[in-house]
Design an enzyme around this catalytic site. Structure first.
Site, PDB file in Angstrom:
ATOM      1  N   HIS A 179       0.406  -0.858   1.977  1.00 39.87           N
ATOM      2  CA  HIS A 179      -0.050  -1.754   2.412  1.00 39.87           C
ATOM      3  C   HIS A 179      -1.600  -2.150   2.214  1.00 39.87           C
ATOM      4  O   HIS A 179      -2.717  -2.251   1.461  1.00 39.87           O
ATOM      5  CB  HIS A 179      -0.419  -1.934   3.937  1.00 39.87           C
ATOM      6  CG  HIS A 179       0.866  -3.155   4.103  1.00 39.87           C
ATOM      7  ND1 HIS A 179       1.801  -2.090   5.250  1.00 39.87           N
ATOM      8  CD2 HIS A 179       1.614  -3.532   4.184  1.00 39.87           C
ATOM      9  CE1 HIS A 179       2.877  -2.689   5.287  1.00 39.87           C
ATOM     10  NE2 HIS A 179       3.159  -3.544   4.634  1.00 39.87           N
ATOM     11  N   ARG A 189       9.850  -0.496   8.016  1.00 39.04           N
ATOM     12  CA  ARG A 189      11.048  -1.051   8.376  1.00 39.04           C
ATOM     13  C   ARG A 189      11.436   0.912   8.936  1.00 39.04           C
ATOM     14  O   ARG A 189      12.451   1.328   9.947  1.00 39.04           O
ATOM     15  CB  ARG A 189      12.433  -1.032   7.254  1.00 39.04           C
ATOM     16  CG  ARG A 189      12.475  -2.362   8.181  1.00 39.04           C
ATOM     17  CD  ARG A 189      13.381  -3.282   7.103  1.00 39.04           C
ATOM     18  NE  ARG A 189      13.013  -4.637   6.570  1.00 39.04           N
ATOM     19  CZ  ARG A 189      13.363  -5.438   7.706  1.00 39.04           C
ATOM     20  NH1 ARG A 189      14.210  -5.067   8.660  1.00 39.04           N
ATOM     21  NH2 ARG A 189      13.279  -6.937   7.475  1.00 39.04           N
ATOM     22  N   ALA A 225       2.211  -3.755  10.712  1.00 36.71           N
ATOM     23  CA  ALA A 225       2.504  -2.839  11.420  1.00 36.71           C
ATOM     24  C   ALA A 225       2.075  -1.900   9.455  1.00 36.71           C
ATOM     25  O   ALA A 225       2.875  -1.372   9.036  1.00 36.71           O
ATOM     26  CB  ALA A 225       4.307  -2.345  10.789  1.00 36.71           C
ATOM     27  N   ILE A 273       4.641   2.922  -2.702  1.00 35.34           N
ATOM     28  CA  ILE A 273       3.398   4.441  -2.043  1.00 35.34           C
ATOM     29  C   ILE A 273       4.453   4.749  -1.578  1.00 35.34           C
ATOM     30  O   ILE A 273       5.150   4.567  -0.512  1.00 35.34           O
ATOM     31  CB  ILE A 273       2.535   3.890  -1.728  1.00 35.34           C
ATOM     32  CG1 ILE A 273       1.062   3.110  -1.795  1.00 35.34           C
ATOM     33  CG2 ILE A 273       2.138   5.665  -1.173  1.00 35.34           C
ATOM     34  CD1 ILE A 273       0.634   4.049  -3.240  1.00 35.34           C
ATOM     35  N   GLU A 318       5.255  -3.133  -5.281  1.00 37.85           N
ATOM     36  CA  GLU A 318       6.464  -3.121  -6.603  1.00 37.85           C
ATOM     37  C   GLU A 318       7.713  -2.547  -5.661  1.00 37.85           C
ATOM     38  O   GLU A 318       8.731  -2.670  -6.525  1.00 37.85           O
ATOM     39  CB  GLU A 318       6.221  -2.602  -7.694  1.00 37.85           C
ATOM     40  CG  GLU A 318       5.649  -2.606  -8.628  1.00 37.85           C
ATOM     41  CD  GLU A 318       5.096  -1.833 -10.082  1.00 37.85           C
ATOM     42  OE1 GLU A 318       4.835  -2.329 -10.557  1.00 37.85           O
ATOM     43  OE2 GLU A 318       5.348  -0.579  -9.643  1.00 37.85           O
TER      44      GLU A 318
END
Ligand code: PAF
Length: 282
Positions: A39, A189, A34, A178, A150
């Site tokens: 990412h 989520r 996802a 981000i 983080e």
């Protein structure tokens, strides 16, 4: 270019063996898929530091607290591979379940202390699931460098401690969170939020910033904390698991930020648990 999708440990080892022989730096970006821009920022960081980059996608059943949470987790492999195409990564590792947990699998990696707080309490077993799967991914890939956000700061510290304690020769890099334009931290989520809940969600970062600013201006942290929690509940959040300042290194609770620290929060909105953290001024 679409990277090869590898589904077995044997294929992953066959891909990485020549890179290792040539002494190349191999970066791994572990994910559960996802993929969002958070990412992709990890992938960009890995591409900058390493000659070879592997992105892993595995929805790890051992780190979910309930079967419903595992079942609801978004699975978007094709879209994920398409998003990775522009980064020219060297491999996408999407292991089959039995490659990670073959029959008779009976090892659990647990990290103590750092997991005695926050999500370690609210999600029992979660970090053992994370540490176990990440230890396996490190061992399977022989990566030299690993990249984590983080946004999951407690997870980042747990993974660092695990790699250090087990003498795994890998450098763990933490990369900045981000955010969406309205400040909400990017998370897979967020896809589970209804349109209505999505409009309320930025109240979390707004209240975190309000508390961090108030404490920096000298306000009593306990009073600032209770105002922020009350504001979140008024905004439509249904519960707050924690909203507190902790030290970066050992995650110990601080009554005031006297050493490098962050404000950590976890709160429930329309059945979705959101977590976030921001640095606070010391
Ligand atoms: O942060 C995640 O997506 C997961 O916890 C991780 C690190 C990929 C382990 O399953």
């Amino acid at each position: 270019m679409t990277a090869p999708i590898l589904r077995s440990v044997a294929d992953l080892r066959a891909a990485t063996a020549p890179w290792r022989r040539e002494g190349q730096r191999i970066g791994i970006v572990p994910t559960m898929g996802a993929l969002h821009d958070g990412h992709l920022s990890l992938v960009a960081a890995a591409k900058e530091k390493c000659e070879r980059v592997i992105v892993t996608i595995f929805v790890n059943p051992r780190q979910f607290s309930t079967p419903e949470d595992l079942a609801n987790y978004p699975r978007t492999e094709h879209a994920d591979a398409a998003k990775l195409a522009r980064f020219n990564v060297d491999a996408i590792y999407v292991p089959d379940g039995d490659q990670m947990y073959p029959a008779g699998f009976s090892t659990n990696v647990t990290v103590s202390d750092l997991t005695d707080v926050m999500d370690g309490i609210h999600r029992p077993g979660h970090f053992a699931g994370v540490a176990t799967v990440v230890a396996k991914l490190f061992a399977q890939s022989s990566a030299t460098d690993a990249f984590f956000g983080e946004k999951d700061f407690q997870q980042l510290q747990v993974v660092r401690r695990m790699a250090r304690d087990l003498d795994i020769p890998i450098t763990v890099h933490g990369c900045p969170t981000i955010r969406e334009i309205d400040g909400l931290a990017m998370s897979s989520r967020n896809l589970l939020l209804s349109d209505r809940a999505r409009t309320v969600a930025p109240a979390l970062i707004d209240q975190m910033e309000a508390m961090a600013d108030a404490v920096a201006a000298g306000r009593d942290p306990a009073a600032a904390q209770s105002d922020s929690i009350a504001a979140l509940l008024r905004a439509g959040f249904t519960g707050v698991d924690y909203f507190e300042i902790r030290a970066n290194d050992d995650l110990s609770l601080l009554t005031s930020p006297t050493r490098p620290a962050r404000l950590f929060a976890a709160a429930w909105l329309a059945g979705v648990r959101l977590i976030d953290n921001i640095p606070v001024q010391t």
